[in-house]
Design an enzyme around this catalytic site. Structure first.
Site, short mmCIF file in Angstrom:
data_model
loop_
_atom_site.label_atom_id
_atom_site.label_comp_id
_atom_site.label_asym_id
_atom_site.label_seq_id
_atom_site.Cartn_x
_atom_site.Cartn_y
_atom_site.Cartn_z
N PRO A 101 37.50 28.37 42.38
CA PRO A 101 38.22 27.59 41.37
C PRO A 101 39.02 28.51 40.43
CG PRO A 101 35.87 27.01 41.41
CD PRO A 101 36.05 28.16 42.35
N GLY A 107 36.07 34.37 38.69
CA GLY A 107 36.71 35.62 39.11
C GLY A 107 37.79 35.45 40.17
N SER A 108 38.47 34.29 40.17
CA SER A 108 39.46 34.07 41.24
C SER A 108 40.56 35.13 41.23
CB SER A 108 40.06 32.66 41.16
OG SER A 108 40.76 32.52 39.95
N ALA A 110 40.53 38.29 40.10
CA ALA A 110 40.05 39.61 40.57
C ALA A 110 39.78 39.57 42.07
CB ALA A 110 38.78 39.99 39.80
N ASP A 152 34.24 41.70 36.11
CA ASP A 152 34.70 40.88 37.25
C ASP A 152 35.09 41.76 38.43
OD1 ASP A 152 34.44 38.75 35.55
OD2 ASP A 152 36.33 37.82 36.13
O1 PMV Z 1 35.80 33.67 32.59
P1 PMV Z 1 35.39 34.95 33.15
O2 PMV Z 1 34.30 34.90 34.11
O3 PMV Z 1 36.51 35.83 33.58
O4 PMV Z 1 34.62 35.59 31.93
C1 PMV Z 1 34.92 36.68 31.29
C2 PMV Z 1 33.70 37.23 30.66
C3 PMV Z 1 33.96 37.75 29.26
O5 PMV Z 1 32.80 38.51 28.93
C4 PMV Z 1 34.09 36.59 28.30
C5 PMV Z 1 35.19 38.62 29.18
C6 PMV Z 1 35.07 39.93 29.93
O6 PMV Z 1 36.12 40.54 30.15
O7 PMV Z 1 33.98 40.38 30.24
#
Ligand code: PMV
Length: 315
Positions: A101, A107-108, A110, A152
């Site tokens: 999603p 992590g779509s 990355a 990620d």
């Molecule tokens: O939404 P995501 O899974 O990309 O979450 C990022 C996680 C954070 O800690 C909020 C930001 C980060 O860069 O680690």
């Protein structure tokens, strides 16, 4: 010429999101049921230098030269070309598909970068190392998300459970006993950069309070690491609940996420929390395998638009 392809999994953050941006540890796991895939075809008949990019999931069908310079797909290819010291990118067609999603904390972005980097470098006979792949995927994240912690790109590159602290070598976690997670998607897209920036503003205003919250999250993550390494799965559940309460105090939850957490716990989950940036995206719940169906049903009744059941296997 043969086609080359590579895939990369999605991911969820088990513990430590947001606090990880401020130097506290976090734990993330790959989600192998969802993947991004890149396929590279070389057609000797195509015009020299013509690089076609297709990403049907986002309606993209264009050439590299027509993409804005800072488009993530352009950035990833130019960065790879630079590390591989290519004077030009050979004519090819790159097709990207993904069932991760978008903007849901899985992590779509990355994963797409990692799949392209692997397929592209392998197709030219110069496969990049994991460290290079992770570093380049991180650099792409920086352009689009500002201050990513780097978790990620790390978990997606290594596709193993990781213990992550900014600026340190990532550690692959040993998992003593398998455990099962239900992922419930609120269906609400949320931009990580916006939520991270809101937390930064709140931290600038109320530094001490936020430092306290981050410290508490850091301690939870440290305890969770021990629980994973010793197979103490029950305590993992209550640590997730505690982590969610702290994320609520950071104002990164939402009524929809809270509802999914509540529904999962009422249906017998051992613990639950939001995962990722928050305000939308996914809730995760730790479940005993025999309870997974009941929890999935409860989460769907509470509004989840999609669920994924994933097992983290003991190592
Ligand atoms: O939404 P995501 O899974 O990309 O979450 C990022 C996680 C954070 O800690 C909020 C930001 C980060 O860069 O680690």
């Amino acid at each position: 010429m043969p086609a080359y392809f590579a895939t990369a999994p999605g991911k969820i953050i088990l513990f430590g999101e947001h606090a990880v941006v401020y130097g506290r540890p976090a734990i993330a796991i790959p989600v192998l049921q969802v993947r991004a895939k890149a396929i590279i075809n070389f057609d000797p008949r195509s015009a020299p230098g013509r690089v076609i990019l297709r990403a049907p999931d986002i309606g993209l069908n264009t050439t590299l030269s027509d993409l804005p310079e800072n488009h993530p797909l352009a950035v990833v290819l130019w960065k790879a070309a630079s590390v591989m010291k290519l004077s030009h990118i050979p004519a090819c067609t790159i097709q990207v598909t993904s069932n991760i999603p978008i903007a849901g904390g899985m992590g779509s972005g990355a994963a797409v970068s990692v799949a392209i980097l692997r397929a592209f470098s392998a197709s030219l006979g110069h496969p990049l190392s994991d460290e290079q792949v992770s570093q380049l995927a991180y650099e792409v994240e920086v352009i689009h998300h500002g201050t990513p912690s780097g978790i990620d790109n790390s978990v997606i590159t290594y596709a193993k459970p990781v213990y992550f602290e900014k600026g340190k070598m990532i550690e692959i976690l040993q998992v003593k006993r398998s455990f099962t997670i239900v992922i419930g998607d609120t269906g609400i897209q949320s931009q990580t950069a916006d939520v991270v920036s809101d937390v930064r503003h709140a931290w600038e205003k109320a530094g001490e309070q936020f430092e306290g919250l981050f410290d508490a999250v850091g301690e939870i993550t440290t305890s969770a690491r021990k629980a994973i390494e010793t197979g103490s799965i029950d305590s993992l559940g209550s640590l997730m609940n505690e982590n969610h309460a702290l994320l609520r105090k950071m104002s990164v939850s939402s009524p929809e996420l809270d509802e999914l957490v509540e529904a999962a716990c009422s249906a017998g989950a051992l613990g639950a929390k939001l995962s990722g940036a928050g305000r939308g995206g996914n809730m995760i719940a730790l479940v005993a395998p025999e309870c997974s169906d009941v929890v999935i049903r409860a989460v769907v009744n509470a509004g989840a638009v999609r669920t994924i059941l994933t097992e983290i296997r003991g190592t």
